[in-house]
Structure formats: C-alpha cells, structure tokens
Design a protein around this motif. Structure first.
Motif, PDB file in Angstrom:
ATOM      1  N   GLU A 196      -3.322 -36.839  25.416  1.00 32.62           N
ATOM      2  CA  GLU A 196      -3.436 -38.182  25.836  1.00 32.62           C
ATOM      3  C   GLU A 196      -4.776 -38.709  26.403  1.00 32.62           C
ATOM      4  O   GLU A 196      -5.318 -40.044  26.143  1.00 32.62           O
ATOM      5  N   GLU A 197      -5.355 -37.777  27.099  1.00 37.21           N
ATOM      6  CA  GLU A 197      -6.670 -38.295  27.677  1.00 37.21           C
ATOM      7  C   GLU A 197      -7.679 -38.099  26.572  1.00 37.21           C
ATOM      8  O   GLU A 197      -8.588 -39.088  26.807  1.00 37.21           O
TER       9      GLU A 197
ATOM     10  N   GLU B 298      -7.075 -41.529  24.931  1.00 38.85           N
ATOM     11  CA  GLU B 298      -7.717 -42.648  25.805  1.00 38.85           C
ATOM     12  C   GLU B 298      -9.138 -42.646  25.372  1.00 38.85           C
ATOM     13  O   GLU B 298      -9.650 -43.931  25.411  1.00 38.85           O
ATOM     14  N   ASN B 299      -9.864 -41.551  25.688  1.00 37.38           N
ATOM     15  CA  ASN B 299     -11.491 -41.840  25.637  1.00 37.38           C
ATOM     16  C   ASN B 299     -11.863 -41.964  24.419  1.00 37.38           C
ATOM     17  O   ASN B 299     -12.916 -42.770  24.108  1.00 37.38           O
TER      18      ASN B 299
ATOM     19  N   GLU C 287     -11.075 -45.760  23.560  1.00 38.08           N
ATOM     20  CA  GLU C 287     -12.062 -46.650  24.442  1.00 38.08           C
ATOM     21  C   GLU C 287     -13.522 -46.826  23.889  1.00 38.08           C
ATOM     22  O   GLU C 287     -13.899 -48.006  23.726  1.00 38.08           O
TER      23      GLU C 287
END
Length: 395
Positions: free
Chosen positions: A298-299, A302-303, A306
């Motif tokens: 998930e991280e 997300e990065n 972005e």
C-alpha cells in the motif's frame, strides 16, 4: 528673290516633316511600350515623382519579402506547436484513463508475518513474486517511448535548413537526445527506491531546471538542449515589418510548454521506473527487484501513484502553456497580415502614381498616330504637287 523664297519654304517644309516624323517615331515607341519615354529625362517635371515613387516601391518590396518569410516560418511553427499539443493531449488522456487500482504487476502477492510475534498473524503484503508489468502498463510505457522520439523530432523541426524553435541560433539543433536525460532520471529513481530521496524530493527534481535551487534538478543541459538554450543566452527572433515596427515571433524548444512534456515522457518510458512494488523471492523473502519506496504494498503504491499523478499534472499544465505559445504566435501572425495588407495598398497607390506619370493612354496614342499619318500623307502630296509646278502650267 523668288529662288531664295522658294528655298526657304522648302527648308521650312523639310523641318516640319522631320518634326512630324520624330513625333511619329515617339508615338510608335509609346504604342509599343506603353511608356511616355524611355529615359527619365523625358518625364520633364514628373521625373521627381517617378523616382520617389519607385524608391518607395523598392523599400516596400523589401519589407513585404521580410514579412512573407516570417509568416511562412510562423505558420510552420504553429503547425509544429499544434501537432505537439495534439500528441501531448493524447498522452494526457492515456494517463487519465490509466486505472490506479492494484499494482499492474504480474505474480502472486507475498505476505510477511513477524516471527517476533508468534501469537499474532500480521499477514502484511510486502511485494509480489514477479516484477513483470501487465499489458496496460506496458502499453502506457510503449506509448511514452514512441511519443518521446516523435516529440524530440518535432522540437527539432526545420524551415528549410533553419531550426524554428532555436531562437536566433537557427543553425544549431535545439535538442540532441544523447541519453543524459534517461541516465539522470534513472539515477533519481534509484535514489528514490533506496529512500535516499523522498517522494517530494523526486518530484521536485523532475520539475526543477535550476541546479542552484534543487541539486537534483533535471537541467536543460541534462535534457540535451543546445548550449545557447541551456544558458539562456539565445537571442529572440524578430521581423522588420516597416520603418517603425519590429515583431517578435520567438518560440523556444526549452519553454515549459515543450520541456515538461518531454521530461514526463522520459520519466514514464524509463526502464528503472518499474516494478511498482518489490519483487520478492518467497523462499528466502529477499528483494530481487526494488519497487517504489515503502514497507508494504500500500505504501509503495501510494508513493508510486503520487509521482504518477504529479507527472500527469505536469503534462496538463504544459498543454495550457502550449496554448499560450500558440496564441502569441497567432497574434503576431494577425499583425503581420494587417501590415502586409497595408503594404499592398500603399504599393498599389505608388504603382498608380508611377503609371500616371510614365504610362500613356494607348487609345489616345493610336488616334494621334492616325492623325499624324493623315497629315504627313497630305503634306507629302502637297509638296509633290508644288514641285511639279512650272511656267508651262500657266502658258
């Protein structure tokens, strides 16, 4: 006395014949050329009007020639700008339509349970068993790869042997793809994946062009722009439209409108961009290919997204900038069209002034020639009859 008188009359008649013949010769030349005279001195008092009008026409011809060349170059530039915008919009649409669900990565999800908490099952998703991307992502990267080459060729567009987006350095190719841009982006991505750079720092580096402000900046020289463009020393391009007007129609290949799209395309096509999440060997739990930074899927997602969305925004902003470039060029072209029309109207007036003092009415000349021909014929007949007279006629 009679002899002297007869001789005087004969000489006078000869002079009159010569005068009529000279006039007849002048009229014949006028009829053939349409001109009053073959020399400026023959214009008499109108000589100054003729010379001044011709000098003004010559001066206007030079300005018209300048304006026509500039208009052709602006038209070529506008065609290039419009094609660049069209392709940028196609890529922006592809980015907007890309589904930001999942990792777009093949392979099974790898889960991790902390051995220090045997009574708890964390079931943390830390990566996938394959780094290979799915068809959707491969298609996006392939599009970016092809468009990058196309866009570089567009900013290197030429009008004859002159580059149209190089400013006054028209003989210097604006952009040379030597691979330095790919290398710079790949290096940034490696540092990002290693967490040497944060996501914010990566985005800043991709967007910035000034190394004195951001040490990670993608400078114009890294992209491959020419030295005059990279240093900002390139001069603008002007056209001298008349005695008092110079029009600037400069469009540069490293303007944000073009630069940002090229950087975004280079980012998405970069081989170091993938995978999105870590590829992990489930047997050893070792990372075999690094994805975006993060402690779990998930991280990482997300990065990754972005930066993805920030680059998409960069493309959309560039499209707005392209419109600004196009509007400026259209404005100059409209001004050029107006000046060209004024020049043509002024030329027509000057040509009319020259015609008025230099040209003749062909119909009037023809009538006068016929009149002289009749007069000359009659004079010849009378002279012949007079020469036949003698005392015998009266005896």
């Amino acid at each position: 006395m009679t002899g002297v008188s007869t001789l005087g009359q004969a000489l006078a008649q000869i002079e009159r014949f010569k005068s009529v013949q000279e006039r007849f010769s002048d009229l014949s030349t006028q009829l053939a050329t349409g001109k009053r005279t073959q020399k400026f001195t023959g214009l008499g008092a109108d000589i100054l009007t003729s010379k001044r009008s011709r000098a003004d026409i010559k001066s206007l011809d030079a300005y018209v020639n300048n304006v026509m060349h500039a208009d052709r170059r602006i038209k070529t530039t506008l065609n290039t700008v419009e094609e660049f915008k069209k392709q940028a919009e196609n890529f922006a649409a592809a980015l907007a339509g890309f589904t930001q669900q999942g990792t777009h990565q093949k392979g099974d999800i790898v889960y991790y349970d902390d051995p220090l908490t045997p009574g708890t099952i964390e079931h943390i998703q830390i990566g996938q068993t394959s780094e290979e991307m799915d068809v959707d992502f491969k298609t996006l990267q392939d599009m970016a790869r092809k468009l990058y080459t196309f866009m570089v060729n567009l900013v290197n567009q030429q009008d004859g042997d002159r580059y149209i987006l190089a400013g006054a350095e028209t003989t210097t190719q604006p952009l040379v793809d030597s691979g330095t841009l790919d290398t710079a982006i790949s290096s940034l991505l490696t540092d990002w994946k290693n967490t040497t750079l944060t996501t914010t720092q990566l985005i800043s580096g991709l967007r910035s062009k000034d190394a004195s402000v951001d040490p990670n900046a993608i400078t114009d020289s890294l992209i491959g722009y020419s030295a005059p463009l990279s240093s900002g020393t390139v001069k603008d391009v002007f056209v001298r439209a008349d005695d008092n007007t110079e029009l600037n129609y400069t469009a540069l290949a490293n303007e944000p409108a073009f630069r940002d799209v090229i950087v975004a395309l280079a980012y998405f096509k970069n081989e170091n961009l993938t995978p999105m999440v870590d590829e992990i060997d489930p047997a050893t739990m070792a990372v075999t290919a690094q994805g975006a930074p993060g402690t779990n899927i998930e991280e990482m997602k997300e990065n990754f997204y972005e930066v993805f969305n920030n680059m998409a925004a960069l493309v959309n902003n560039a499209i707005d900038d392209i419109d600004s470039v196009r509007y400026e060029l259209e404005g100059v072209r409209a001004r050029i069209a107006e000046i060209m029309q004024n020049h043509k109207e002024e030329q027509n007036l000057l040509v009319s002034a020259v015609d008025d003092v230099e040209n003749v009415d062909i119909n009037e000349v023809a009538v006068e020639i016929n009149t002289l021909r009749v007069q000359l014929d009659a004079s010849f007949r009378v002279t012949a009859r007079l020469q036949e007279l003698s005392l015998v006629n009266f005896i």
